[in-house]
Enzyme design. Sequence first.
Site, PDB file in Angstrom:
ATOM      1  N   ASN A  95       7.718  -8.014   2.308  1.00 39.03           N
ATOM      2  CA  ASN A  95       8.265  -6.601   2.745  1.00 39.03           C
ATOM      3  C   ASN A  95       7.488  -5.863   3.715  1.00 39.03           C
ATOM      4  OD1 ASN A  95       8.913  -3.743   1.363  1.00 39.03           O
ATOM      5  ND2 ASN A  95       6.633  -3.578   1.329  1.00 39.03           N
ATOM      6  N   LYS A 155      15.158  -6.987  12.525  1.00 42.44           N
ATOM      7  CA  LYS A 155      15.774  -7.098  11.187  1.00 42.44           C
ATOM      8  C   LYS A 155      17.035  -8.065  11.137  1.00 42.44           C
ATOM      9  CE  LYS A 155      12.799  -4.558   8.710  1.00 42.44           C
ATOM     10  NZ  LYS A 155      12.232  -5.300   7.631  1.00 42.44           N
ATOM     11  N   PHE A 208       8.359   0.811  -0.465  1.00 40.84           N
ATOM     12  CA  PHE A 208       8.804  -0.221  -1.336  1.00 40.84           C
ATOM     13  C   PHE A 208       8.027  -1.271  -1.949  1.00 40.84           C
ATOM     14  CE2 PHE A 208      12.636  -0.347   1.920  1.00 40.84           C
ATOM     15  CZ  PHE A 208      13.213   1.094   1.387  1.00 40.84           C
ATOM     16  N   THR A 258       0.932  -1.195  -0.044  1.00 49.27           N
ATOM     17  CA  THR A 258       0.021  -0.167  -0.113  1.00 49.27           C
ATOM     18  C   THR A 258       0.825   1.269   0.089  1.00 49.27           C
ATOM     19  OG1 THR A 258      -0.216  -0.187   2.362  1.00 49.27           O
ATOM     20  CG2 THR A 258      -1.932  -1.004   0.974  1.00 49.27           C
ATOM     21  N   ARG A 290      -4.602  -1.652   4.512  1.00 47.29           N
ATOM     22  CA  ARG A 290      -5.633  -0.698   4.011  1.00 47.29           C
ATOM     23  C   ARG A 290      -5.964  -0.991   2.802  1.00 47.29           C
ATOM     24  NH1 ARG A 290      -1.136   4.088   4.668  1.00 47.29           N
ATOM     25  NH2 ARG A 290       0.274   2.278   4.295  1.00 47.29           N
ATOM     26  N   TYR A 308      13.636  -2.833  16.863  1.00 49.32           N
ATOM     27  CA  TYR A 308      13.588  -2.815  15.260  1.00 49.32           C
ATOM     28  C   TYR A 308      14.709  -3.641  14.733  1.00 49.32           C
ATOM     29  CZ  TYR A 308      13.422  -1.510  10.635  1.00 49.32           C
ATOM     30  OH  TYR A 308      13.551  -1.241   9.215  1.00 49.32           O
ATOM     31  N   PRO A 339      18.174  -2.602   2.870  1.00 50.36           N
ATOM     32  CA  PRO A 339      18.217  -1.031   2.583  1.00 50.36           C
ATOM     33  C   PRO A 339      18.994  -0.073   3.681  1.00 50.36           C
ATOM     34  CG  PRO A 339      16.088  -1.832   1.775  1.00 50.36           C
ATOM     35  CD  PRO A 339      16.990  -2.683   2.691  1.00 50.36           C
ATOM     36  N   GLY A 340      19.380   0.931   3.512  1.00 53.02           N
ATOM     37  CA  GLY A 340      19.597   1.955   4.530  1.00 53.02           C
ATOM     38  C   GLY A 340      18.516   3.063   4.334  1.00 53.02           C
TER      39      GLY A 340
HETATM   40  P1  NDP Z   1       6.141   1.955   4.445  1.00 51.64           P
HETATM   41  O1  NDP Z   1       5.476   2.539   5.846  1.00 51.64           O
HETATM   42  O2  NDP Z   1       5.995   3.076   3.314  1.00 51.64           O
HETATM   43  O3  NDP Z   1       5.477   0.510   4.098  1.00 51.64           O
HETATM   44  C1  NDP Z   1       5.222  -0.504   5.003  1.00 51.64           C
HETATM   45  C2  NDP Z   1       4.123  -1.412   4.388  1.00 51.64           C
HETATM   46  O4  NDP Z   1       4.217  -2.163   5.010  1.00 51.64           O
HETATM   47  C3  NDP Z   1       2.782  -0.904   4.003  1.00 51.64           C
HETATM   48  O5  NDP Z   1       2.309  -1.179   2.675  1.00 51.64           O
HETATM   49  C4  NDP Z   1       1.799  -1.320   4.941  1.00 51.64           C
HETATM   50  O6  NDP Z   1       0.656  -1.538   4.769  1.00 51.64           O
HETATM   51  C5  NDP Z   1       2.698  -2.887   5.521  1.00 51.64           C
HETATM   52  N1  NDP Z   1       2.416  -3.202   6.853  1.00 51.64           N
HETATM   53  C6  NDP Z   1       2.762  -2.725   7.827  1.00 51.64           C
HETATM   54  N2  NDP Z   1       2.378  -3.491   9.003  1.00 51.64           N
HETATM   55  C7  NDP Z   1       1.463  -4.518   8.372  1.00 51.64           C
HETATM   56  C8  NDP Z   1       0.651  -5.491   9.089  1.00 51.64           C
HETATM   57  N3  NDP Z   1       0.647  -5.912  10.348  1.00 51.64           N
HETATM   58  N4  NDP Z   1       0.061  -6.378   8.186  1.00 51.64           N
HETATM   59  C9  NDP Z   1       0.191  -6.032   6.668  1.00 51.64           C
HETATM   60  N5  NDP Z   1       0.816  -5.314   6.038  1.00 51.64           N
HETATM   61  C10 NDP Z   1       1.599  -4.306   7.164  1.00 51.64           C
HETATM   62  O7  NDP Z   1       7.576   1.573   4.828  1.00 51.64           O
HETATM   63  P2  NDP Z   1       8.555   1.159   3.792  1.00 51.64           P
HETATM   64  O8  NDP Z   1       8.254   0.804   2.389  1.00 51.64           O
HETATM   65  O9  NDP Z   1       9.713   2.061   3.917  1.00 51.64           O
HETATM   66  O10 NDP Z   1       8.834  -0.321   4.476  1.00 51.64           O
HETATM   67  C11 NDP Z   1       8.864  -1.700   3.927  1.00 51.64           C
HETATM   68  C12 NDP Z   1      10.138  -2.577   4.496  1.00 51.64           C
HETATM   69  O11 NDP Z   1      11.345  -2.037   4.266  1.00 51.64           O
HETATM   70  C13 NDP Z   1       9.605  -2.667   5.994  1.00 51.64           C
HETATM   71  O12 NDP Z   1      10.052  -3.984   6.304  1.00 51.64           O
HETATM   72  C14 NDP Z   1      10.936  -1.632   6.425  1.00 51.64           C
HETATM   73  O13 NDP Z   1      11.298  -2.185   8.002  1.00 51.64           O
HETATM   74  C15 NDP Z   1      11.940  -1.897   5.542  1.00 51.64           C
HETATM   75  N6  NDP Z   1      12.999  -0.915   5.385  1.00 51.64           N
HETATM   76  C16 NDP Z   1      12.632   0.139   5.460  1.00 51.64           C
HETATM   77  C17 NDP Z   1      13.735   1.265   5.265  1.00 51.64           C
HETATM   78  C18 NDP Z   1      13.302   2.568   4.952  1.00 51.64           C
HETATM   79  O14 NDP Z   1      14.078   3.592   5.428  1.00 51.64           O
HETATM   80  N7  NDP Z   1      12.232   3.128   4.656  1.00 51.64           N
HETATM   81  C19 NDP Z   1      15.047   0.874   5.241  1.00 51.64           C
HETATM   82  C20 NDP Z   1      15.372  -0.707   5.447  1.00 51.64           C
HETATM   83  C21 NDP Z   1      14.276  -1.418   5.436  1.00 51.64           C
HETATM   84  P3  NDP Z   1      -0.465  -0.979   5.561  1.00 51.64           P
HETATM   85  O15 NDP Z   1      -0.388  -0.198   6.664  1.00 51.64           O
HETATM   86  O16 NDP Z   1      -1.629  -0.959   4.585  1.00 51.64           O
HETATM   87  O17 NDP Z   1      -0.873  -2.613   6.272  1.00 51.64           O
HETATM   88  C1  8X3 Z   2      15.049   1.443   8.075  1.00 53.10           C
HETATM   89  C2  8X3 Z   2      16.257   2.275   8.205  1.00 53.10           C
HETATM   90  O1  8X3 Z   2      18.020   3.224   9.525  1.00 53.10           O
HETATM   91  O2  8X3 Z   2      15.587   3.717  10.276  1.00 53.10           O
HETATM   92  O3  8X3 Z   2      15.305   0.147   8.342  1.00 53.10           O
HETATM   93  O4  8X3 Z   2      16.920   1.739  10.627  1.00 53.10           O
HETATM   94  S1  8X3 Z   2      16.832   2.872   9.829  1.00 53.10           S
END
Ligand code: NDP
Ligand code: 8X3
Length: 252
Positions: free
Chosen positions: A87, A157, A14, A11, A35, A153, A183-184
């Site tokens: 993801n 990871k 990534f 939603t 969502r 957190y 990813p960072g």
């Molecule tokens: P976003 O918040 O933009 O996206 C997170 C996604 O996860 C949303 O689509 C959300 O959908 C879904 N989600 C969260 N909780 C649930 C749940 N309980 N059930 C189903 N879906 C869920 O963040 P990112 O795109 O950045 O994050 C994606 C992944 O990348 C995560 O695992 C995050 O830890 C990881 N990551 C992010 C980084 C960053 O700096 N952005 C760096 C490294 C890793 P909805 O709310 O609709 O359920």
């Molecule tokens: C998401 C990046 O730096 O907030 O995994 O841990 S950080």
Amino acid sequence: MAKIILVTGATSGFGQAIARTFAAAGWKCIITGRRKEQLQQFAEELRQAHKTEVLSLSFDVRDRNAVEQNLATLPAEWQAVDVLVNNAGLALGRDPFDEASLDDWDTMIDTNVKGLLYASKAIIPFMKKNKRGHIINIGSTAGKEVYPNGNVYCATKHAVDAISKSQRIDLLPHQIKVTAIHPGAADTEFSSVRFKGNEDKAKAVYEGYEPLHAEDVANIAFYCATLPAHVCINDLVVTCTAQANSFILHKS
Ligand code: NDP
Ligand code: 8X3
């Protein structure tokens, strides 16, 4: 025949960028997230823009029964999943260990670790049957080194890192590839979720440098998923140029 990708957490961020990238290349997409309305709108966007088939399934990855009901019983024409991207995930809070919230810890463990396990368990039987498949787990630089106030957190990871290694060994006889992408910092909704809607705090995370963008990670996932059958990227750490590791970032 068009290949099938299943992306959890599509939603935003990534997950959304990954689904877009694969849909643009003609892949059929199964997209998930909590969502429902947002997911359905996104599904429609993909169908219109890329003339591809999309199945949207709205559920919470923390709910084991819901994951089983939605994924283990995919309609027959959707069962040949080529790529599963685990993801869905989040951080909640950035507080010292002694001050952090137990509820936040539960949510992160249940989502980032258990959700990934449940989705993998539901989809692996289809991959085994097809004698092929590719699991891409989205880890983090936080899964490589811990940073101050990152405690649980970072632990979730690190768990994604360990689970990816163990999946890679155990699924080897079934010709299922396992790639962990770490990813960072990237400017998605991640920090807004982490700081519970405090947009000033969220914005400050990305000030003074150009972070990764969701599309960067999507392109990397696409590269990993489209290598020849005999090639697998096992573990990939990617940061923006301003970031050296999980705690050293050069801001101007
Ligand atoms: P976003 O918040 O933009 O996206 C997170 C996604 O996860 C949303 O689509 C959300 O959908 C879904 N989600 C969260 N909780 C649930 C749940 N309980 N059930 C189903 N879906 C869920 O963040 P990112 O795109 O950045 O994050 C994606 C992944 O990348 C995560 O695992 C995050 O830890 C990881 N990551 C992010 C980084 C960053 O700096 N952005 C760096 C490294 C890793 P909805 O709310 O609709 O359920
Ligand atoms: C998401 C990046 O730096 O907030 O995994 O841990 S950080």
